[in-house]
Design an enzyme around this catalytic site. Sequence first.
Site, mmCIF file in Angstrom:
data_model
loop_
_atom_site.group_PDB
_atom_site.id
_atom_site.type_symbol
_atom_site.label_atom_id
_atom_site.label_comp_id
_atom_site.label_asym_id
_atom_site.label_seq_id
_atom_site.Cartn_x
_atom_site.Cartn_y
_atom_site.Cartn_z
ATOM 1 N N LYS A 120 4.618 29.477 13.045
ATOM 2 C CA LYS A 120 5.875 30.126 13.447
ATOM 3 C C LYS A 120 6.404 29.586 14.764
ATOM 4 O O LYS A 120 7.609 29.490 14.956
ATOM 5 C CB LYS A 120 5.704 31.647 13.528
ATOM 6 N N LYS A 203 3.478 29.187 -0.460
ATOM 7 C CA LYS A 203 3.428 30.637 -0.684
ATOM 8 C C LYS A 203 4.829 31.171 -0.995
ATOM 9 O O LYS A 203 5.807 30.693 -0.408
ATOM 10 C CB LYS A 203 2.907 31.265 0.623
ATOM 11 N N LYS A 206 9.612 35.698 1.752
ATOM 12 C CA LYS A 206 10.972 36.242 1.888
ATOM 13 C C LYS A 206 11.812 35.378 2.818
ATOM 14 O O LYS A 206 13.022 35.498 2.846
ATOM 15 C CB LYS A 206 10.946 37.708 2.336
HETATM 16 P P1 AMP Z 1 4.684 40.506 5.292
HETATM 17 O O1 AMP Z 1 5.851 40.590 4.402
HETATM 18 O O2 AMP Z 1 4.461 39.133 5.862
HETATM 19 O O3 AMP Z 1 4.606 41.598 6.316
HETATM 20 O O4 AMP Z 1 3.410 40.713 4.344
HETATM 21 C C1 AMP Z 1 3.014 41.992 3.892
HETATM 22 C C2 AMP Z 1 1.827 41.891 2.962
HETATM 23 O O5 AMP Z 1 2.173 41.151 1.786
HETATM 24 C C3 AMP Z 1 0.612 41.180 3.571
HETATM 25 O O6 AMP Z 1 -0.562 41.852 3.142
HETATM 26 C C4 AMP Z 1 0.686 39.807 2.988
HETATM 27 O O7 AMP Z 1 -0.581 39.178 2.916
HETATM 28 C C5 AMP Z 1 1.241 40.094 1.598
HETATM 29 N N1 AMP Z 1 1.944 38.935 1.062
HETATM 30 C C6 AMP Z 1 3.111 38.389 1.518
HETATM 31 N N2 AMP Z 1 3.463 37.322 0.778
HETATM 32 C C7 AMP Z 1 2.489 37.183 -0.175
HETATM 33 C C8 AMP Z 1 2.287 36.271 -1.253
HETATM 34 N N3 AMP Z 1 3.141 35.279 -1.504
HETATM 35 N N4 AMP Z 1 1.196 36.447 -2.036
HETATM 36 C C9 AMP Z 1 0.321 37.461 -1.815
HETATM 37 N N5 AMP Z 1 0.456 38.349 -0.804
HETATM 38 C C10 AMP Z 1 1.535 38.215 -0.005
#
Ligand code: AMP
Length: 341
Positions: A120, A203, A206
Site C-alpha cells: 500500500k 486477489k 474492491k
Molecule cells: P477488507 O475488505 O480488506 O477489510 O477485508 C475483510 C475480510 O475479507 C478479511 O478477512 C479479508 O481477508 C477478506 N477478504 C478480502 N478479500 C478477499 C478475497 N479476495 N478472498 C478471500 N478473503 C478476502
Amino acid sequence: MTAPHFAPRVFSGIQPSGGLTLGNYLGAMKRFVTMQDAGTHQTIYCMVDLHAITATLHDPETLRRNTRELCAGFIAVGIDPEKSILFNQSQVPEHAQLAWIFNCVARMGWMGRMTQWKDKAGKNAEAASLGLFAYPALMAADILIYHATHVPVGEDQKQHLELTRDIAAKFNHDYGQEFFPITEPVIEGAATRVMNLQDGTKKMSKSDPSDKTRINLTDRADDIAKKIRKAKTDPDPLPEALAGLDARPEARNLVNIYAALADISPQAVLDQHQGALFGHFKMALADLAVDKLSPITTEMSRLMADPAEIDRILGRGAQRAREIAAPILAQTYDIVGMLRS
Ligand code: AMP
Ligand code: TRP
C-alpha cells in the site's frame, strides 16, 4: 506461572472502504455466520472505520454511508445483532487507547516487514500516513481488547495475525503475566483467497479499477451472471481430480467459488462436473451465485432504506462491546503502571 483460561471468543473486522465483494463474503462474512450459529463461541464483529482512513484521502459523507452499508451487509448475510455483538470501531474508544500501548510494544522492524504496508505504501513510503504504518498495531488492539481467542479472516490477513500474536507475547513477557491470549487465526474452507475473475493470479479486490474483475454484493442478478460468463478460463474440460487444476488458476478459482457457495468440497464439485467445458460450468455457477447472492442484495437495500435503525443497532452494539473492552483496558493500564482516577 499458570496460563489463565480464556473463554472462547471470536472477533473479526472489515473495513468500510466501500463495496463488499464475493471475496469478503466467502473468505470472511459467510464464515462469520457459521461461527455465530455454531454457538460454541461468543462472536464479535466490527466495522473498522479507524482503519478505513489510513490509506487514502476520504470523503466524510462517503465513509458514513459505507459504514452503514457494511452494517447492512453483515445483517443481510445472516449476522444477528442479538446473537453477535455488531458495532463500529470508532464508537468504542478502547480500541484506539489499547492501540497506543501496542504502538509502544511493537517494533518498527516488525511493522516494516508487513507485506500489506509495503504494497500500500508502494515506492513512496515517505508520503504514506503514520496510521498506515501503525495499522497492524490497531488491528492487534481490536482483537486483544476483547481477549479474543479466534479470528476468522481471509488468507491475506495471516501475516497481521502473526504480528498480533507477537505483540501479545511480547506484552506478556515484558510485564511478566499471561494477560493477553495468543490468538488463533481461522483461515479455512475452499475460498480463503478468492481470485480476480480476469486474472487468476491476483486477489479479487474492491479496489481494482476494473469492475469486471469482481462480483459485488450489490450487483444485480444479470450483472453477476454476465461477469461469471465473461470470467477468464481455459479451453480444457473440468478434470476428474484436483491435481488437474494445478497451473490453471482461473479454473481452480471458479471451482473453489462454486464449492464455497454450495457448501461442498472442491472435489465434490469435480465429481459433479468432470468433463464439462467451462461454457457449461459457468452457467451452473452463475445460477448458483445468483441464487445465493440475490437475497443478500435485496436485504441490503431494504436495510439501507432505514439508516436510523442501522445507527440504533450500531449504538447498542458499541454499548455491549464496551462492557467487555473497558475492564480489559483498565487492567492493561494497571499492568503498565498508569494511575487510575
Ligand atoms: P477488507 O475488505 O480488506 O477489510 O477485508 C475483510 C475480510 O475479507 C478479511 O478477512 C479479508 O481477508 C477478506 N477478504 C478480502 N478479500 C478477499 C478475497 N479476495 N478472498 C478471500 N478473503 C478476502
Ligand atoms: N485488516 C483487516 C482487513 O483489511 C481488517 C481488520 C481490522 C481486522 N481489524 C481486524 C480483521 C481485526 C480481523 C481482526 O481485512
